[in-house]
Design an enzyme around this catalytic site. Sequence first.
Site, short mmCIF file in Angstrom:
data_model
loop_
_atom_site.label_atom_id
_atom_site.label_comp_id
_atom_site.label_asym_id
_atom_site.label_seq_id
_atom_site.Cartn_x
_atom_site.Cartn_y
_atom_site.Cartn_z
N GLU A 14 42.06 99.68 -32.79
CA GLU A 14 41.54 98.41 -32.49
C GLU A 14 40.75 97.78 -33.58
OE1 GLU A 14 41.30 100.89 -30.42
OE2 GLU A 14 42.50 100.23 -28.95
N THR A 28 49.84 95.38 -26.27
CA THR A 28 48.69 95.89 -26.65
C THR A 28 48.78 97.33 -27.18
OG1 THR A 28 46.55 96.75 -25.13
CG2 THR A 28 48.63 97.30 -24.19
N GLU A 82 33.51 106.88 -30.21
CA GLU A 82 33.89 106.18 -28.95
C GLU A 82 33.00 105.43 -28.53
OE1 GLU A 82 37.17 105.96 -28.99
OE2 GLU A 82 37.84 107.11 -26.94
N ASP A 85 39.51 96.21 -20.95
CA ASP A 85 40.06 95.61 -22.52
C ASP A 85 41.19 94.67 -22.16
OD1 ASP A 85 41.39 98.04 -22.06
OD2 ASP A 85 40.87 98.74 -24.14
N GLU A 101 50.11 103.85 -19.05
CA GLU A 101 50.79 104.14 -20.47
C GLU A 101 52.06 104.41 -20.58
OE1 GLU A 101 48.77 104.93 -22.70
OE2 GLU A 101 46.66 105.48 -21.87
C1 DMJ Z 1 46.50 102.02 -27.12
O1 DMJ Z 1 47.22 102.90 -26.04
C2 DMJ Z 1 46.43 100.71 -26.53
O2 DMJ Z 1 45.93 99.93 -27.63
C3 DMJ Z 1 45.73 100.29 -25.43
O3 DMJ Z 1 45.54 99.25 -25.06
C4 DMJ Z 1 44.21 101.06 -25.62
N1 DMJ Z 1 44.27 102.37 -26.11
C5 DMJ Z 1 45.17 102.77 -27.04
C6 DMJ Z 1 44.69 102.79 -28.54
O4 DMJ Z 1 43.18 102.97 -28.59
#
Ligand code: DMJ
Length: 588
Positions: free
Chosen positions: A335, A425, A314, A221, A76
Amino acid sequence: MFYHAFDGYMEHAFPHDELKPLSCEGEDTLGGYALTLIDSLDTLALLGDRERFTDSVEWIGKNLRFDINKTVSVFETTIRILGGLLSAHLIASDYNTGMRVPSYDGELLDLAEDLARRMLPAFDTPTGTHATGIPFGSVNLIHGVDENESKITSTAGGGTLTLEFGMLSRLTNDPIFEQVTKNAVMGIWARRSKINLVGAHIDVFSGEWTQKDAGIGTSIDSFYEYLLKAYLLFGDEEYIFIFQEAYRAAMHYLYNDPWYVEVNMNSAALVWPLFNSLQAFWPGLQVLAGDIEPAIRTHAAFFSVWKRYGFTPEGFNLATLSVQRGQKSYPLRPELIESTYWLYKATQDPRYLDAGRDMLASLQYGARCTCGYCHISDVEFHIQEDHMESFFLAETVKYLWLLFDLGAGPDNLIENGPYKYIFSTEGHLLPMTPQISLVREHCLYFGAYCRSSNLRLETNISGIAKKPGETNHSKTYSCPGPTCSLSRFTPQSSPAISGLVKGYCPGLTHGQRFGIKYAASADANLQDKSPTQRPADVVQSHSLVLVSNHNADQVDHVKHQDSSVEGSVVAQGEEKQQGKLIELFEGR
Ligand code: DMJ
């Protein structure tokens, strides 16, 4: 939407990490260092808000410090803080972006480097392909890894660090960041199953999989995402080769048109017939990979879940076609909107604008609350919860804005700015500038140019809490003269390299520059063969690049040759070759 949430955060929560949008208070969720502000920086720049962008960059440069006794998530912190700082640095320092901050003097890059060095001790594990390994999930910013830190991490957590750390290496000329994160990816990939699937959780010391469910969503993912994007951003062909194998296996074993399931990574036996909301990034990734048809079908299926509830839960059970128990929430995730943007960009089909409008309406009517936007704790009853993740401003609103701005006529930094951009991401803008995309090549050439002359980089991966010389893990990279040599980036870490070109060579593909191509699409029959029956790396052809004059800035001659002469060098024609024939042909 952006300003309701951003101004709410600045007024009620800043400099805490995140906003509690119902009670209008702040909360510290990551490290207590203005997370939402950092995560929002490049959205401010994209919106053209010069005033807030400048104020924010200046405040961060003056006030942010990472020498704090906090244990933070490596993943994170990397995707939100490091990525936020780096993208803002590249915007604030560059006239071409139209958002240069006059007072800016590299402060954000210095902060990013400091932060990344504080995370390096997390990589001090034995599971990589070289001296470092798959990182611990968390690290203390002063003391390194806590004694009782869990050795279990997720595949996404260990394998989604390459873009931010790789960027940092290219901006600082210190290869350590790129190397440790690549080692981590290689460590994970080396433990893939015989059918090329990876599990969800792994022990960073033993390398044993502790959770063997393979899928494209939760816990895995962005591992897939960064394989493709690391290739696109850095041109490192090892990543595209791995991506091709990993993607092929995912489509073979996990894809149940139009849904994706979770299976055991070894036997491919079905474990979970579940859509989870993190999977919704996949159609967007497929657009980047050029596989649009399945992306369209999957997006339509995922969007049908959104339409049914007004948000995606979720978890949505594909057997019972109902919300999965215990997975009822929608924490403002981006997403599905991200994939909608990519599919609109690829197809220009107005159905994606309609989908975007539906999702925007859901957020406006269901999630907007007193001081910002609220998580939805139950998508069936639209119950609001007092939390707003920073990615709402970094990603959710950004992708919505990009979608509609594209519909209105592409006129923004992404669509017609000075560079092509890769999104991290977390939705951060990573530009493909020559310095980022090509500097590694520069440092591979004989006579290559390096920004800092006479570099001698001594990097100590676990020396944060130790004095120089006291660590067992110090590494030295030397670059002995005013030029860099191969030693800075070890050939072992780039086995795909077989021919090297001097200069930027914008007309050449990476395949031509590096002299190798992998088969782009698999022989369909290969999928059914066991891994031992498959040929190793399928090399289609080699390119051989000759540089006639050591000091010249241009490539004089490019020849392709058949792989049957692999390992040999044929200098064809051009007797005028006066200088050096650069022949670095490793052969495979
Ligand atoms: C974000 O922090 C990023 O996209 C991560 O790859 C997945 N989770 C969250 C969004 O859902």
